[in-house]
Design a protein around this motif. Structure first.
Motif, mmCIF file in Angstrom:
data_model
loop_
_atom_site.group_PDB
_atom_site.id
_atom_site.type_symbol
_atom_site.label_atom_id
_atom_site.label_comp_id
_atom_site.label_asym_id
_atom_site.label_seq_id
_atom_site.Cartn_x
_atom_site.Cartn_y
_atom_site.Cartn_z
ATOM 1 N N PRO A 1 0.585 -4.130 4.778
ATOM 2 C CA PRO A 1 0.301 -2.674 4.785
ATOM 3 C C PRO A 1 1.430 -1.692 4.733
ATOM 4 C CG PRO A 1 -1.165 -3.775 6.121
ATOM 5 C CD PRO A 1 -0.202 -4.701 5.855
ATOM 6 N N TYR A 2 2.436 -2.039 5.715
ATOM 7 C CA TYR A 2 3.413 -0.937 5.709
ATOM 8 C C TYR A 2 4.208 -0.786 4.398
ATOM 9 C CZ TYR A 2 8.409 0.167 6.738
ATOM 10 O OH TYR A 2 9.713 0.581 6.618
ATOM 11 N N ARG B 1 2.668 -0.903 1.288
ATOM 12 C CA ARG B 1 1.488 -0.362 0.636
ATOM 13 C C ARG B 1 1.895 1.220 0.986
ATOM 14 N NH1 ARG B 1 0.154 -0.748 -3.950
ATOM 15 N NH2 ARG B 1 1.410 0.996 -3.816
ATOM 16 N N GLU B 2 2.034 1.585 1.950
ATOM 17 C CA GLU B 2 2.156 2.974 2.548
ATOM 18 C C GLU B 2 3.486 3.429 2.020
ATOM 19 O OE1 GLU B 2 1.576 2.851 6.726
ATOM 20 O OE2 GLU B 2 -0.378 2.160 6.450
ATOM 21 N N LEU B 3 4.548 2.479 1.955
ATOM 22 C CA LEU B 3 5.904 2.956 1.743
ATOM 23 C C LEU B 3 5.888 3.346 0.200
ATOM 24 C CD1 LEU B 3 8.854 3.323 2.476
ATOM 25 C CD2 LEU B 3 9.224 0.781 1.493
ATOM 26 N N GLY B 4 5.049 2.749 -0.732
ATOM 27 C CA GLY B 4 4.784 3.197 -2.138
ATOM 28 C C GLY B 4 5.559 2.170 -2.972
ATOM 29 N N LEU C 1 -3.867 -5.594 -1.566
ATOM 30 C CA LEU C 1 -3.411 -4.211 -1.518
ATOM 31 C C LEU C 1 -2.930 -3.668 -2.701
ATOM 32 C CD1 LEU C 1 -1.535 -5.149 1.956
ATOM 33 C CD2 LEU C 1 -3.417 -3.610 1.719
ATOM 34 N N GLU D 1 8.367 7.100 11.616
ATOM 35 C CA GLU D 1 7.321 7.260 10.958
ATOM 36 C C GLU D 1 6.707 8.972 11.447
ATOM 37 O OE1 GLU D 1 4.591 3.334 9.820
ATOM 38 O OE2 GLU D 1 4.690 4.090 12.046
ATOM 39 N N GLU E 1 10.862 8.490 5.812
ATOM 40 C CA GLU E 1 9.768 9.535 5.265
ATOM 41 C C GLU E 1 10.517 10.175 4.126
ATOM 42 O OE1 GLU E 1 6.915 10.082 5.953
ATOM 43 O OE2 GLU E 1 6.848 9.202 7.685
ATOM 44 N N ARG F 1 9.581 7.445 1.375
ATOM 45 C CA ARG F 1 8.255 7.673 1.093
ATOM 46 C C ARG F 1 8.049 8.728 0.092
ATOM 47 N NH1 ARG F 1 5.255 6.291 7.062
ATOM 48 N NH2 ARG F 1 5.346 4.327 6.878
ATOM 49 N N ALA G 1 6.610 8.578 -3.631
ATOM 50 C CA ALA G 1 5.645 9.323 -4.099
ATOM 51 C C ALA G 1 5.794 10.127 -5.313
ATOM 52 C CB ALA G 1 5.007 10.047 -2.998
#
Length: 590
Positions: free
Chosen positions: A67-68, A70-73, A120, A499, A507, A510, A514
């Motif tokens: 999941p990390y 997936r959040e990273l992108g 994911l 984070e 960040e 990320r 994005a």
């Protein structure tokens, strides 16, 4: 985030800045297959996350941490080898290509990892090592037992030696890891026997890819993993499978990773990049294409299974032969990785990369770090013009940590704006430096001993990741054990320290990923911006009806943005007067 440096009073104006008349790269269709624009994250399984506390990363650890990512992108992951192996070269010595080494788990764990990744929305690429096996592979053991002239030995590169009694190697080839590329066997009666070729470690004998059984075996291995659901393969030493007929002498040394940043000899080494290697990948491409889902009369290109070549090949015109439309989908762009932090050099390599890839209709790939090179946060902290080291250790020239991270952030911001596909190496999103003060007694890379302890090797970039600063092993696993020691400074880079922290490297990554996705930079057209001067890299990416200006300042004077440009993000704070400071990259909306 580091503070802006003091700038020269001169400011590079933007009044005469304008995009070139014609784009260098025309871009891809908005609905292009996923691999033409994907960001792919490399996981080095030994060092990602340890679920069972033995100090070595494993497949359940990877699954738990997905999941990390997936959040990273990112769009996909690539895993370094997890196959059964004696681990003489960290898994690149494979004893069984159809099973998981107990260090990492089981086939059931691999299936669970694949299922969770797909759940994911992450695609999974696995490493394939076809140039050589482990000397503990069943085929090589059978070859040693069968003796000279046997069918079993034909699967590998066994040869009689030279000299009166065969006491000299068959030729003068050198191993990439140092020392001779030949090792002599001992026959059943105890007398010296034939020699076998290993372009890497003696525990990694080279296959004979002229043999039809070798080709059939690897085609079956491809199908084995495709049937389990993998989305592609990164092919190790893709340029090495076919050797020149007769194995002629080659007096040149074999530098680690092909010496890719050296001046290039016009002659082609007889062990690398032979023309007939391409027929192998043409067959592999047909196998992968057969797995593409078809709905009615339409092939779902977003579910393509892909091949990516690790091919240290020069010039670029030869390297892109691996990605012609009937061979591989991608090849690593090592010329970009090895380019010095000089604006003119960056402009040259970006232009030549687009031109070479476009000549065969392939996407260019962009990469700055991987498991074989000093991390770019450390590499870019060395003086410009330094020879790229194979590892950094105690007593070696040490990087400037702050400078290296600042330049690494700026370099990544260039890379992730470039159309095509990009590869990230685990931990670079944290700004991790190499472990440059690791005591030599902990080193495990075979390059260390094989080079006569002249090259520190790759252990410094393979140290287990820091997840939580205040836990044993920085949260790598449930115990304090790690297979390589973590530097004390890694605590400040831990995930939980970054984070949600504005300006942190995590960040920044990320935000870059994005924004890259939102503005479709991976499929955009690329046009250089003229007028800034020799110390600036500036270009425009046009995609999805939006124009994104990218400006990187490698000089000492502040660089002004054009009037009306709206800053999207910056690798470091802008100067007080709003200009782009030294070693900073800015993305702006035009």
């Amino acid at each position: 985030m580091t503070a802006s440096p003091t700038l020269d009073p001169t400011v590079v104006p933007a009044t005469d800045v304008t995009p070139a008349a014609h784009p260098t790269h025309a871009g891809s269709a908005a609905d292009s297959p996923w691999w033409r624009h994907a960001v792919i994250y490399q996981i080095y399984p030994r060092s990602w996350a340890d679920a069972n506390g033995d100090g070595i990363g494993d497949l359940p650890g990877i699954t738990a941490r997905l999941p990390y990512l997936r959040e990273l992108g990112v769009d996909a992951i690539w895993l370094s080898p997890f196959y059964t192996s004696p681990q003489a070269d960290a898994g690149y010595d494979v004893a069984d290509y159809r099973d998981i080494d107990p260090l990492f788990g089981t086939l059931a764990d691999a299936d669970a990892m694949l299922a969770r990744a797909h759940e994911l929305g992450l695609k999974v690429i696995v490493d394939l090592v076809p140039n050589h096996s482990s000397d503990e592979h069943a085929w090589f053991r059978a070859a040693l037992a069968a003796g000279p002239g046997s069918p079993e030995r034909e699967r590998y590169m066994f040869r009689d030696g030279q000299g009166e009694s065969g006491e000299l190697p068959p030729n003068d080839w050198r191993s990439v890891f140092g020392g001779p590329a030949w090792t002599r066997t001992v026959d059943a009666d105890g007398t010296p026997g034939q020699w076998y070729l290993h372009l890497f470690d003696p525990k990694q004998p080279d296959f004979n890819w002229e043999h039809p059984e070798v080709r059939a075996e690897f085609e079956d291995i491809l199908r084995f993993w495709l049937d389990r659901g993998v989305d592609g393969f990164r092919v190790d030493v893709a340029h090495g499978l076919i050797k020149e007929e007769g194995l002629p002498d080659w007096e040149e040394s074999q530098e680690m990773l092909g010496g890719a940043d050296e001046e290039h000899d016009e002659r082609r080494p007889p062990m690398w990049d032979q023309d007939r290697v391409h027929e192998i990948y043409q067959r592999w491409r047909r196998i992968l294409d057969a797995y593409n889902p078809v709905e009615g009369d339409t092939v779902d290109r977003n579910r393509d299974r892909i091949l990516c070549a690790e091919a240290w090949v020069h010039p670029q015109e030869r390297a892109v032969r691996y990605v012609r439309d009937d061979e591989m989908h991608q090849a690593f762009n090592f010329d970009f990785l090895t380019t010095q932090w000089v604006a003119a050099d960056l402009r040259t390599v970006i232009t030549s990369s687009f031109e070479a890839a476009d000549s065969v209709g392939a996407p260019s790939t962009w990469v700055l770090s991987n498991h074989d090179v000093v991390r770019h946060a450390s590499r870019l902290g060395l003086p410009v013009g330094s020879k790229r080291p194979n590892g950094i250790g105690i007593g070696d020239p040490q990087p400037d940590v702050e400078l290296g991270l600042r330049r690494a952030r700026a370099a990544t911001a260039i890379m992730l704006a470039l159309p095509g596909s990009a590869y990230l190496y685990q931990g670079e999103e944290l700004g991790l430096p190499d472990s440059t003060d690791m005591p030599d007694e902990y080193r495990q890379d075979p390059a260390w001993e094989r080079s006569g302890r002249m090259e520190r090797g790759r252990d410094g970039c393979r140290v287990p990741l820091p997840w939580e600063a205040d836990r044993p092993a920085f949260g790598f696993g449930p115990s304090a054990d790690t297979w390589l020691p973590q530097p004390a400074v890694y605590g400040r880079y831990a995930v939980d320290q970054q984070e949600g922290v504005e300006g942190s490297t995590l960040e920044l990554y990320r935000a870059l990923l994005a924004t890259r996705r939102e503005r479709a930079l991976g499929v955009g057209s690329f046009t250089w911006v003229e007028g800034y001067g020799e110390d600036v890299v500036a270009f425009v990416v046009d995609a999805a009806g939006e124009r994104t200006l990218v400006v990187t300042n490698l000089g000492t004077a502040g660089v002004a943005l054009p009037e009306g440009a709206s800053v999207l993000l910056s690798s470091a704070p802008l100067a007080q007067d709003g200009t782009v400071g030294t070693d900073t990259t800015v993305w702006a909306r035009l």
